[in-house]
Design a protein around this motif. Structure first.
Motif, PDB file in Angstrom:
ATOM      1  N   ALA A   1      -1.690   2.117  -3.845  1.00 14.98           N
ATOM      2  CA  ALA A   1      -1.185   1.708  -2.534  1.00 14.98           C
ATOM      3  C   ALA A   1      -0.081   0.659  -2.675  1.00 14.98           C
ATOM      4  O   ALA A   1       0.874   0.627  -1.882  1.00 14.98           O
ATOM      5  CB  ALA A   1      -2.323   1.165  -1.676  1.00 14.98           C
ATOM      6  N   PHE A   2      -0.213  -0.196  -3.685  1.00 17.72           N
ATOM      7  CA  PHE A   2       0.824  -1.209  -3.932  1.00 17.72           C
ATOM      8  C   PHE A   2       2.190  -0.546  -4.125  1.00 17.72           C
ATOM      9  O   PHE A   2       3.221  -1.083  -3.707  1.00 17.72           O
ATOM     10  CB  PHE A   2       0.496  -2.029  -5.185  1.00 17.72           C
ATOM     11  CG  PHE A   2      -0.642  -3.009  -5.021  1.00 17.72           C
ATOM     12  CD1 PHE A   2      -1.021  -3.479  -3.772  1.00 17.72           C
ATOM     13  CD2 PHE A   2      -1.330  -3.470  -6.140  1.00 17.72           C
ATOM     14  CE1 PHE A   2      -2.063  -4.389  -3.637  1.00 17.72           C
ATOM     15  CE2 PHE A   2      -2.368  -4.371  -6.014  1.00 17.72           C
ATOM     16  CZ  PHE A   2      -2.738  -4.837  -4.761  1.00 17.72           C
ATOM     17  N   LYS A   3       2.195   0.623  -4.768  1.00 16.71           N
ATOM     18  CA  LYS A   3       3.452   1.326  -5.046  1.00 16.71           C
ATOM     19  C   LYS A   3       4.136   1.811  -3.771  1.00 16.71           C
ATOM     20  O   LYS A   3       5.330   2.114  -3.779  1.00 16.71           O
ATOM     21  CB  LYS A   3       3.189   2.506  -5.983  1.00 16.71           C
ATOM     22  CG  LYS A   3       2.628   2.105  -7.349  1.00 16.71           C
ATOM     23  CD  LYS A   3       2.258   3.329  -8.181  1.00 16.71           C
ATOM     24  CE  LYS A   3       1.604   2.929  -9.496  1.00 16.71           C
ATOM     25  NZ  LYS A   3       1.200   4.116 -10.305  1.00 16.71           N
ATOM     26  N   LEU A   4       3.368   1.879  -2.683  1.00 13.40           N
ATOM     27  CA  LEU A   4       3.926   2.274  -1.383  1.00 13.40           C
ATOM     28  C   LEU A   4       4.318   1.056  -0.550  1.00 13.40           C
ATOM     29  O   LEU A   4       4.670   1.184   0.618  1.00 13.40           O
ATOM     30  CB  LEU A   4       2.909   3.121  -0.607  1.00 13.40           C
ATOM     31  CG  LEU A   4       2.529   4.468  -1.221  1.00 13.40           C
ATOM     32  CD1 LEU A   4       1.405   5.120  -0.414  1.00 13.40           C
ATOM     33  CD2 LEU A   4       3.745   5.403  -1.268  1.00 13.40           C
ATOM     34  N   GLY A   5       4.234  -0.121  -1.168  1.00 11.33           N
ATOM     35  CA  GLY A   5       4.578  -1.342  -0.449  1.00 11.33           C
ATOM     36  C   GLY A   5       3.458  -1.865   0.433  1.00 11.33           C
ATOM     37  O   GLY A   5       3.689  -2.686   1.324  1.00 11.33           O
ATOM     38  N   LEU A   6       2.226  -1.384   0.188  1.00 10.36           N
ATOM     39  CA  LEU A   6       1.068  -1.809   0.970  1.00 10.36           C
ATOM     40  C   LEU A   6       0.295  -2.869   0.188  1.00 10.36           C
ATOM     41  O   LEU A   6       0.510  -3.060  -1.008  1.00 10.36           O
ATOM     42  CB  LEU A   6       0.181  -0.608   1.273  1.00 10.36           C
ATOM     43  CG  LEU A   6       0.890   0.584   1.927  1.00 10.36           C
ATOM     44  CD1 LEU A   6      -0.036   1.785   2.026  1.00 10.36           C
ATOM     45  CD2 LEU A   6       1.423   0.207   3.303  1.00 10.36           C
TER      46      LEU A   6
END
Length: 205
Positions: free
Chosen positions: A137-142
């Motif tokens: 999810a971090f990779k999606l900017g979340l």
């Protein structure tokens, strides 16, 4: 005349471990189905994953406010994630979906405790394994404060949070028939999530 063979659960193995063994195939199949839906390939695909999470946690939210379950399991109310999932949807600019029917467990209705324990085992286990999902999810900017709140680990750490739950689960006094209903509850929970994944991602382009 056919002989009926009964296979007893090995009671030298903890209840949590027996549940893990009994649901292994369903758990493995669900993990594969979720990843086949590519939930982290885009925010739109992740949004579909949130819809699955929303409907599942809506189904079980009433359990976290159940007095008898709260007496058996530690910090039960603090473990609920339905509100976080709803906020994650809002963070992504999505409206929480309106379900066609009521949740599996209705607030204020009688609950079969062994069955409920099986459902909660699945819900709590999913949080233990969410560390990988959070990294994706971090990779999606979340993050844990926007869009991926429900995937955040407990302050004391995921491992301890899980062990505290399973230690309490293992000590609940149950009959043989009730043990079977715990397993049936866990299997039903996995089937429910599998059905949601099939429905949400099966209808997506």
């Amino acid at each position: 005349m056919n002989e009926v063979v009964t296979v007893e659960q090995p009671h030298d193995v903890s209840r949590a471990k027996r549940l893990k063994a009994a649901t292994h195939a369903a758990h493995e199949g669900l993990d594969k189905a979720i990843m086949a839906g590519q939930p982290f390939s885009s925010r739109a695909r992740y949004g579909l994953f949130l819809i699955v999470q929303h409907d599942f946690h809506r189904d079980i939210d009433a359990l976290y406010a159940h007095a008898e379950l709260d007496a058996l399991l530690p910090d039960l109310d603090g473990r609920r994630r339905f509100g976080y999932v709803r906020q994650d949807l809002i963070d992504l600019g999505m409206e929480p979906p309106q379900a066609a029917g009521g949740p599996v467990f209705e607030k204020g209705e009688a609950v079969d405790i062994p069955t409920a324990l099986g459902w909660l085992y699945v819900a709590e286990g999913s949080n233990l394994g969410a560390a990988f999902l959070l990294k994706e999810a971090f990779k999606l900017g979340l993050s844990e404060t926007s869009g991926a709140r429900h995937l955040a680990g407990a302050p004391e750490g995921r491992g301890l949070h899980w062990r505290t739950f399973t230690s309490a689960l293992d000590t609940v006094d149950l009959s043989e028939a009730e043990e079977a209903r715990v397993i049936a509850g866990a299997q039903a929970a996995f089937r429910r999530v599998q059905g949601l994944v099939d429905k949400v991602y099966g209808a997506a382009p």
